[in-house]
Design a protein around this motif. Structure first.
Motif, mmCIF file in Angstrom:
data_model
loop_
_atom_site.group_PDB
_atom_site.id
_atom_site.type_symbol
_atom_site.label_atom_id
_atom_site.label_comp_id
_atom_site.label_asym_id
_atom_site.label_seq_id
_atom_site.Cartn_x
_atom_site.Cartn_y
_atom_site.Cartn_z
ATOM 1 N N SER B 2 0.827 -1.079 0.207
ATOM 2 C CA SER B 2 -0.059 -0.006 0.100
ATOM 3 C C SER B 2 0.837 1.275 0.062
ATOM 4 C CB SER B 2 -0.879 -0.010 1.303
ATOM 5 O OG SER B 2 0.000 0.084 2.297
ATOM 6 N N PHE B 458 -12.082 -0.773 -10.160
ATOM 7 C CA PHE B 458 -12.316 -0.551 -8.603
ATOM 8 C C PHE B 458 -11.586 0.814 -8.360
ATOM 9 C CE2 PHE B 458 -9.832 -0.890 -4.318
ATOM 10 C CZ PHE B 458 -10.986 -1.003 -3.666
ATOM 11 N N GLU B 459 -10.540 0.970 -8.917
ATOM 12 C CA GLU B 459 -9.849 2.552 -8.822
ATOM 13 C C GLU B 459 -10.723 3.565 -9.149
ATOM 14 O OE1 GLU B 459 -6.610 3.421 -7.247
ATOM 15 O OE2 GLU B 459 -7.207 1.647 -6.270
ATOM 16 N N ARG B 462 -13.510 4.311 -7.134
ATOM 17 C CA ARG B 462 -12.906 4.928 -5.811
ATOM 18 C C ARG B 462 -12.812 6.333 -5.924
ATOM 19 N NH1 ARG B 462 -8.495 4.071 -2.187
ATOM 20 N NH2 ARG B 462 -7.162 3.689 -3.658
ATOM 21 N N HIS B 463 -12.417 6.914 -7.144
ATOM 22 C CA HIS B 463 -12.033 8.022 -7.405
ATOM 23 C C HIS B 463 -13.251 8.876 -8.132
ATOM 24 C CE1 HIS B 463 -7.879 6.781 -7.041
ATOM 25 N NE2 HIS B 463 -7.568 7.983 -6.375
ATOM 26 N N LYS B 464 -14.340 8.119 -7.995
ATOM 27 C CA LYS B 464 -15.401 8.610 -8.659
ATOM 28 C C LYS B 464 -15.489 9.054 -10.285
ATOM 29 C CE LYS B 464 -17.224 10.199 -4.133
ATOM 30 N NZ LYS B 464 -16.393 9.618 -3.396
#
Lengths: 349, 646
Positions: B2, B458-459, B462-464
């Motif tokens: 991460s 997914f990313e 997450r970042h809309k």
């Protein structure tokens, strides 16, 4: 094509690969002193051999130019010697051209009563190569003495018929047209006799382009600076028609002014290939545009031809342009001209 | 694994404690300094003034000690160098001494050079058996020594009627060395003529008196004496440098430390008699950082989560486990992720190791690569060594699968028999293995591409970024289309089953393509934004047509790109069989040498090519799907003992 001449074509292309690139010209333009430019040529270009043993830190501009001229001529001789081409008549083209250039220079200095200056500009390396005695030519104090020096050469019969005026002044342009006409017809005839097939056609095409470009530039100058009419321009032009027809050439020469001249030129085979032509352009730009076009044509011939004569002829033209570019830069450095000014004068295609 | 969580830290205190605060920040080793937010209040300023240590530091660096001193590795807090006044005095004494030594040596060297120049000129005069002094003292003629370019010499005959003579006594190939002379009243003309011939004049030193031969002998002796004297002086100087080199290094480190600390002041904001410094500290290090800065009397430390800062770009520190750590090199090479983004190191570590091992499978070579890699890592700390160590083990494992040991394909057969296998698990050299290996390579590619697309979905969520997540070529539509095409084609080829029915084609192929074509307006629609068509409808149709066409082409080419994995398996086996063939044809004694050289060659060349090819797959086929690499690296403030201070 004679297969044995393939090696010359390859060698010419290999040497051409070492030519100065735009970055080299840019580097040279940034130099502040002639010695720095000479050092760059010595260290970073294929002119290094020409400067062997030469101390560039104290080199004189004239010496540098004579070294460049010698390097140019040496390159031609080496390429001819590579496959013993010198024995074949056509491959003497540079020798004849250089001799004619020297004769014309000598006449010019004689007319200006500066015979002592001619010896200074005389390329020393050429003294032993010319078919007549250049030192004696430099010593000549009159046109008659000059003719005596070239008595056993073809130039005698060309020049002997030309009369000087009552002050002993030689009609320079008449000599120039006569000598250049001799050279161009010699080139044409020798090419036709010596070569066959596509190689001959390509070579004659190159020679024709050269003839046309000489005529176009000379006519433009005569139009711009003297305002001469078509008849007079024709009289002072080379009596050949290359890729421009007789009619088109007459139209060009009879243009009312330089703007009309450019408009007419745009309709020719050359004008159609030049994007940078515009009415009212400066003479130096006009000539540079034509030289660029000639370079492009020479490059094309060099890339695609498999004839040794075409390759060598085109290559020597490109080399000559390169040497002229370097000389231009050196002169600009000497007179502290700006880099953009220098770059504008360079013929890079 | 991460990305390290960061805390945005503000340090505020009295201005007189600014330097100490900066020292503590450096000491902590975990403080990434950054510009504080702009403050328009009147009276808020940056610390000004020229760095007071610059001049001294430059002088220390400029001390000409040759290559005898390494300016680093000394403790800047060494008590011997803490007294700045004493440090300056000690340094100036050493500097004076060295300057004096240098001056003396330079004087001697200049003299020697002068004699050597004269000797060089004399070497060209040796053919002339005349007293130099006598020549210069002639009453009616004048002469000039120098050199004439060889080309110009041919022009001399032009001047045969002039009252001048050129005498050459040497020729070095480029120049004729010699002198010209003329009656005194004709010298001006002679000078003009020779100038036009590019004659370069040389001024002979006035200490030359006798014949060139005698003068040469005398000067050579003088040069030899000077050489001895210079050597003695240099020895004395070197001895002195040896005696002060520890101190010079110590002085440098102390002053460089103070110089760098002073330079860091430019990051502070001063308001009246107070300062503010801002930066980032990893959340896990926050307690340690606070403990260090607690020793500062007037300084308050305030921290808040980095995600709450808006204007600043949060620096990135990747957090990886022991296995993955070296692979962060590849991620950094491409560019770090943005804060809050996805750290792809795990994915890279796994896929790189796997693909390298498959492509370069050889038990013996793998172990050698691994051992070399670990040695490099241990000795130099180079991450590439760590990567080699790991991928080498993977190569060894796959070498075990292929039954290949340094190119010997039958060496492991007894082992397989012993564990109850009839033959090698994977027979690379058999013709019937070709298609399964190539199909297997494509399957690996398909899995990697699908995983990359899922990460991107997914990313993006997450970042809309709903457009990319749903309608992008690496979004849900892309995934559906890619999987549908693969399933349809795969079953058609392998199981002779045609999935391409009208509902299948319309629902799973045409619909995703149409959605991708209209991804921008649809993305705006589901995001609740207003879509504005730029460049006209024609432009939209043409641009999107080519883009979607490129997406479709990309799915095919990217998938087929993984065929190289299989290709390299054959290539490796082929190269090793050539090595074996050569060794068989070599003389009996030379056979082992051929095998060793062949193995080294294959390891070096193929190892490098495989390494580059796998990296290419990672960057082009994986990273390009979900990764931007626009993050900024976390760089804690530190003192650089580099001598380049500008």
């Amino acid at each position: 094509m004679n297969a044995s001449k393939n090696a010359t074509v390859t060698r010419v292309r290999a040497v051409y690969g070492k030519r100065l690139m735009e970055k080299d010209y840019n580097e040279l333009c940034t130099r502040k002193r002639v010695a720095e430019a000479a050092e760059y040529l010595k260290r970073s270009t294929y002119y290094g051999d020409a400067f062997n043993g030469i101390d560039t830190s104290s080199i004189h501009r004239g010496h540098l130019e004579s070294l460049l001229q010698k390097a140019f001529y040496d390159r031609y001789e080496k390429l001819c010697d590579f496959q013993q081409l010198s024995g074949e008549p056509f491959y003497n083209f540079l020798l004849i051209r250089t001799e004619i250039r020297e004769l014309l220079k000598a006449i010019l200095y004689l007319n200006n009563e500066k015979e002592d200056v001619y010896i200074e500009t005389l390329p020393a390396f050429f003294v032993k190569k010319a078919t007549f005695d250049l030192i004696e030519l430099a010593k000549a104090k009159s046109f008659r003495e000059m003719l005596g020096v070239v008595r056993n050469t073809p130039y005698y019969s060309i020049l002997s018929g030309i009369e000087t005026d009552k002050n002993g002044i030689v009609p320079y342009t008449v000599c120039e047209v006569a000598l250049r006409s001799y050279y161009m017809s010699w080139l044409n005839n020798t090419a036709r006799e010596q070569f066959r097939g596509s190689g001959r056609d390509e070579l004659i095409r190159l020679i024709n382009v050269q003839t046309d470009i000489i005529n176009i530039i000379n006519a433009y100058r005569m139009k711009k600076y003297f305002g001469w009419d078509g008849e007079r321009i024709k009289k002072h032009s080379l009596p050949f028609y290359g890729r421009i027809s007789r009619k088109k050439q007459a139209d060009l020469f009879e243009s009312a002014d330089t703007d009309e001249y450019i408009r007419t030129l745009k309709t020719t085979v050359y004008g159609r290939q030049m994007d940078g032509l515009y009415e009212g352009m400066e003479s130096s730009r006009f000539e540079a545009e034509l030289y660029r076009l000639q370079c492009r044509m020479a490059k094309r011939a060099l890339r695609f031809s498999d004839s040794a004569a075409v390759s060598l002829y085109a290559f020597m033209h490109l080399c000559e342009v390169e040497v002229n570019n370097i000389v231009t830069i050196i002169e600009c450095i000497r007179y502290e001209k700006s880099i953009p000014y220098m770059q504008e004068l360079l013929v890079i295609s | 694994m991460s990305i390290e969580k960061m805390e945005y830290v503000s340090l505020a205190g009295m201005a007189h404690e600014l330097d100490r605060t900066l020292e503590k920040c450096v000491e902590s080793g975990c403080f990434h300094i950054c510009d504080p937010p702009s403050d328009e209040r009147e009276g808020v300023r940056r610390p000004e003034g020229e760095n007071p240590y610059k001049e001294l530091l430059k002088r220390i660096i400029a001390v000409d000690t040759g290559s005898m001193i390494e300016f680093s590795g000394r403790d800047p807090h060494d008590p011997r160098y803490l007294d700045e006044l004493k440090l300056r005095q000690d340094f100036e004494a050493a500097e004076q001494r060295l300057l004096q030594d240098n001056k003396e040596i330079t004087t001697l060297q200049d003299k020697k050079e002068e004699y050597e120049q004269a000797l060089m000129q004399l070497s060209h005069l040796k053919g002339m058996n005349i007293d130099v002094e006598g020549l210069f003292n002639c009453n009616h003629i004048k002469l000039r020594f120098g050199r004439l370019p060889n080309e110009s010499a041919v022009k001399l005959s032009y001047y045969s009627d002039k009252e001048l003579i050129f005498v050459s006594y040497d020729d070095d190939g480029a120049y004729k060395w010699g002198f010209y002379f003329a009656p005194k009243d004709k010298m001006e003309e002679a000078d003009r003529i020779f100038k036009s011939l590019y004659f370069e004049r040389i001024w002979l030193p006035d200490f030359l008196r006798s014949t060139p031969e005698k003068e040469t002998e005398r000067l050579e002796k003088l040069v030899s004496d000077l050489n001895r004297e210079i050597a003695e002086k240099q020895k004395t100087r070197e001895d002195y440098i040896e005696s002060v080199k520890d101190d010079l290094s110590g002085w440098f480190c102390r002053i460089k430390y103070q110089y760098d600390i002073y330079e860091l002041r430019k990051y502070a904001l001063i308001y009246k008699d107070k300062f503010v410094l801002t930066g980032y500290v990893p959340k896990r290090e926050m307690d340690r950082f606070t403990a260090i800065t607690d020793t500062l009397g007037t300084v308050d430390v305030v921290d808040k989560p980095a995600e709450n800062t808006r204007d600043q770009k949060v620096p990135i520190k990747l957090r990886n486990n022991r296995f993955e750590r070296p692979f962060s090199m590849f991620v950094e090479m491409y560019g770090l992720p943005s804060y809050g983004g996805f750290n792809p190191t795990t994915l890279v570590a796994i896929t790189y190791t796997l693909m390298f091992g498959i492509m370069f499978g050889d038990l013996g070579q793998g172990l050698v690569v691994s051992i070399i890699g670990f040695i490099i890592q241990k000795k130099t700390g180079n991450k590439l060594g760590g990567i080699l160590g790991r991928v080498g083990i993977s190569s060894a494992f796959f070498g075990l699968m292929y039954g290949s040991v340094f190119g010997f394909e039958e060496l492991l057969d007894p082992v397989y028999k012993w564990i109850g296998l009839a033959h090698k698990p994977i027979e690379v050299m058999k013709q019937e293995s070709t298609m399964p290996i190539l199909m297997g390579a494509i399957c690996i590619g398909v899995v990697i591409i699908i995983v990359s697309i899922i990460i991107n979905i997914f990313e993006s969520f997450r970042h809309k970024n709903l457009t990319e997540a749903v309608f992008g070529c690496n979004g849900i539509c892309g995934l559906v289309l890619f999987c549908s095409l693969l399933a349809g084609l795969g079953l058609m080829m392998l199981a002779d089953t045609n999935l391409f029915t009208l509902p299948y084609v319309l629902g799973l192929i045409v619909l995703p393509v149409v959605l991708m074509y209209f991804r921008e307006p649809l993305g705006c629609l589901i995001s609740g934004k207003k879509y504005k068509l730029e460049g006209g409808i024609g432009d939209y149709i043409a641009t999107n047509f080519f883009e979607v066409f490129e997406f479709l082409l990309g799915y095919a080419t990217n998938t087929l790109s993984f065929v190289r994995i299989g290709g390299f398996i054959f290539s490796h086996a082929g190269m090793m069989s050539v090595v074996m063939l050569l060794s068989e044809n070599a003389a009996a004694g030379a056979s082992p040498i051929v095998i060793i050289i062949g193995n080294l060659f294959v390891m070096g060349m193929e190892g490098l090519i495989v390494g580059i090819q796998v990296l290419r797959l990672e960057f082009y086929e994986v990273f390009s799907r979900f990764y931007d690499g626009d993050g900024e690296a976390f760089e804690p403030v530190a003192i650089s003992y580099d001598t380049n201070i500008e």
